[in-house]
Design a protein around this motif. Structure first.
Motif, short mmCIF file in Angstrom:
data_model
loop_
_atom_site.label_atom_id
_atom_site.label_comp_id
_atom_site.label_asym_id
_atom_site.label_seq_id
_atom_site.Cartn_x
_atom_site.Cartn_y
_atom_site.Cartn_z
N GLY A 48 0.82 -1.20 0.00
CA GLY A 48 0.00 0.00 0.00
C GLY A 48 0.85 1.25 0.00
N MET A 49 1.95 1.20 0.82
CA MET A 49 2.84 2.34 0.85
C MET A 49 3.50 2.55 -0.51
SD MET A 49 4.67 1.71 4.55
CE MET A 49 5.90 2.98 4.29
N ALA A 50 3.89 1.45 -1.16
CA ALA A 50 4.52 1.54 -2.49
C ALA A 50 3.54 2.13 -3.49
CB ALA A 50 4.99 0.16 -2.94
N MET A 51 2.27 1.68 -3.38
CA MET A 51 1.26 2.19 -4.31
C MET A 51 1.04 3.68 -4.11
SD MET A 51 -2.62 0.77 -4.94
CE MET A 51 -1.96 -0.83 -5.39
N ASP A 52 0.99 4.09 -2.81
CA ASP A 52 0.82 5.50 -2.51
C ASP A 52 1.98 6.31 -3.08
OD1 ASP A 52 -1.48 4.97 -1.19
OD2 ASP A 52 -0.61 4.98 0.82
N ALA A 53 3.19 5.75 -2.97
CA ALA A 53 4.37 6.44 -3.49
C ALA A 53 4.27 6.61 -4.99
CB ALA A 53 5.64 5.67 -3.12
N LYS A 54 3.80 5.54 -5.68
CA LYS A 54 3.65 5.61 -7.13
C LYS A 54 2.64 6.67 -7.52
CE LYS A 54 4.96 0.83 -8.14
NZ LYS A 54 4.50 -0.47 -8.65
N VAL A 55 1.54 6.73 -6.79
CA VAL A 55 0.51 7.73 -7.08
C VAL A 55 1.08 9.12 -6.92
CG1 VAL A 55 -1.66 8.70 -6.26
CG2 VAL A 55 -1.43 6.23 -6.48
N THR A 56 1.88 9.32 -5.85
CA THR A 56 2.47 10.63 -5.61
C THR A 56 3.38 11.03 -6.74
OG1 THR A 56 2.41 10.23 -3.23
CG2 THR A 56 3.88 11.98 -4.01
N VAL A 57 4.22 10.08 -7.22
CA VAL A 57 5.13 10.38 -8.32
C VAL A 57 4.35 10.70 -9.58
CG1 VAL A 57 6.87 9.39 -9.84
CG2 VAL A 57 7.01 9.01 -7.38
N THR A 58 3.31 9.91 -9.85
CA THR A 58 2.49 10.15 -11.05
C THR A 58 1.85 11.52 -11.00
OG1 THR A 58 2.04 7.79 -11.23
CG2 THR A 58 0.58 9.27 -12.43
N ASP A 59 1.28 11.87 -9.82
CA ASP A 59 0.64 13.16 -9.68
C ASP A 59 1.64 14.29 -9.89
OD1 ASP A 59 -1.70 11.89 -9.16
OD2 ASP A 59 -1.64 12.12 -6.99
N ALA A 60 2.86 14.09 -9.37
CA ALA A 60 3.88 15.13 -9.50
C ALA A 60 4.21 15.37 -10.96
CB ALA A 60 5.14 14.72 -8.75
N LYS A 61 4.25 14.30 -11.76
CA LYS A 61 4.57 14.45 -13.17
C LYS A 61 3.48 15.21 -13.92
CE LYS A 61 7.60 10.45 -13.75
NZ LYS A 61 7.81 9.17 -14.42
N LYS A 62 2.27 15.16 -13.42
CA LYS A 62 1.15 15.81 -14.09
C LYS A 62 1.02 17.28 -13.70
CE LYS A 62 -1.70 11.69 -14.78
NZ LYS A 62 -2.99 11.04 -14.47
N THR A 63 1.79 17.73 -12.71
CA THR A 63 1.71 19.12 -12.29
C THR A 63 2.10 20.03 -13.44
OG1 THR A 63 2.29 18.49 -10.03
CG2 THR A 63 2.53 20.80 -10.61
N SER A 64 1.24 21.00 -13.73
CA SER A 64 1.50 21.90 -14.85
C SER A 64 1.76 23.31 -14.33
CB SER A 64 0.31 21.89 -15.81
OG SER A 64 -0.87 22.32 -15.14
N ALA A 65 2.14 24.18 -15.24
CA ALA A 65 2.41 25.57 -14.88
C ALA A 65 1.62 26.47 -15.83
CB ALA A 65 3.89 25.86 -14.97
N ASP A 66 1.29 27.66 -15.35
CA ASP A 66 0.59 28.62 -16.21
C ASP A 66 1.64 29.37 -17.03
OD1 ASP A 66 -0.98 30.45 -17.46
OD2 ASP A 66 -1.81 31.36 -15.64
N LEU A 67 1.77 28.96 -18.28
CA LEU A 67 2.78 29.55 -19.17
C LEU A 67 2.18 30.53 -20.17
CD1 LEU A 67 4.75 26.25 -19.92
CD2 LEU A 67 5.19 27.91 -18.12
N THR A 68 0.95 30.98 -19.89
CA THR A 68 0.22 31.82 -20.85
C THR A 68 1.00 33.08 -21.21
OG1 THR A 68 -1.87 31.03 -19.93
CG2 THR A 68 -1.95 33.02 -21.29
N GLU A 69 1.42 33.84 -20.19
CA GLU A 69 2.12 35.11 -20.47
C GLU A 69 3.46 34.85 -21.14
OE1 GLU A 69 4.01 38.97 -18.13
OE2 GLU A 69 2.50 37.73 -17.12
N LEU A 70 4.20 33.88 -20.63
CA LEU A 70 5.51 33.56 -21.20
C LEU A 70 5.38 33.18 -22.67
CD1 LEU A 70 8.57 32.95 -20.73
CD2 LEU A 70 7.87 30.60 -20.20
N TYR A 71 4.43 32.31 -22.97
CA TYR A 71 4.27 31.85 -24.36
C TYR A 71 3.80 32.99 -25.27
CZ TYR A 71 2.60 29.33 -28.44
OH TYR A 71 2.39 28.92 -29.73
N SER A 72 3.00 33.91 -24.73
CA SER A 72 2.52 35.03 -25.56
C SER A 72 3.69 35.91 -26.02
CB SER A 72 1.50 35.87 -24.78
OG SER A 72 2.11 36.59 -23.73
#
Length: 207
Positions: A48-72
């Motif tokens: 269960g701990m390993a699964m939780d760790a995997k979920v945390t890593v997966t979620d971290a990879k999905k974290t995005s940033a607001d690049l709207t102004e930079l890209y404009s």
């Protein structure tokens, strides 16, 4: 009579020994089962701990940033160069430099922070060259080529504010080719400007 007594004694001894062996076997079996169940429980907890760790890593990879102004400001740069406007390219490059400190990096994993910092450093270096080279549009275009590769990685890994198209020009840099990013399928070549503004083709759509 003696024969009967010996028989009864033998039967009693056998029964007592059998009961004792059965009792010891039950105790041993019960202890083994408890050990097995304890081991399974520990394994489940670890799993269960390993699964939780995997979920945390997966979620971290999905974290995005607001690049709207930079890209404009990046698109502002490509439009400026496609119109042969080196002074407007300077303004756009300065906008890129001013946008980075405004980007919220909360929620990034340690790996993401390092990746973002590396890309920010590289893009900023190219933006500084473009900002410092008003009047030398060829040099500005050289750094747009290098900067576009970094922007591509940035948008792929941290998300895009809108659908973005990767447009490739096969003739630039002695036919080695170069690409730029655009929020439109319409081709406005920043490497050749008005000389060959429609040279290029869409290679990929980034969402």
């Amino acid at each position: 009579m003696k024969t009967i007594l010996f028989s009864l004694l033998a039967i009693g001894t056998f029964a007592f020994t059998s009961c004792k062996e059965n009792k010891e076997q039950k105790i041993t079996t019960g202890t083994t089962m408890q050990h097995d169940m304890s081991t399974m429980s520990d394994s489940s907890a670890i799993g269960g701990m390993a699964m939780d760790a995997k979920v945390t890593v997966t979620d971290a990879k999905k974290t995005s940033a607001d690049l709207t102004e930079l890209y404009s400001h990046y698109t502002h740069l490509t439009f400026a160069l496609s119109g042969d406007d080196d002074k407007e390219a300077v303004s756009a490059a300065k906008g890129i430099l001013a946008s980075f400190p405004k980007i919220d990096k909360i929620g990034f994993s340690a790996e993401q922070k390092k990746e973002f910092a590396d890309l920010e450093s590289s893009i900023s270096e190219h933006a500084e060259h473009i900002a410092d080279n008003a009047g030398n549009i060829d040099h500005q275009r050289e750094h747009l080529d290098l900067m576009s590769a970094d922007f591509y990685d940035l948008l792929k890994d941290f998300g895009t504010p809108k659908p973005v198209y990767k447009v490739f020009c096969p003739m630039y840099n002695d036919n080695k080719g170069a690409f730029w990013l655009s929020d439109s399928r319409e081709v406005k070549n920043p490497y050749y400007g008005k000389e060959m503004q429609s040279c290029g083709e869409v290679q990929e759509e980034i969402k």
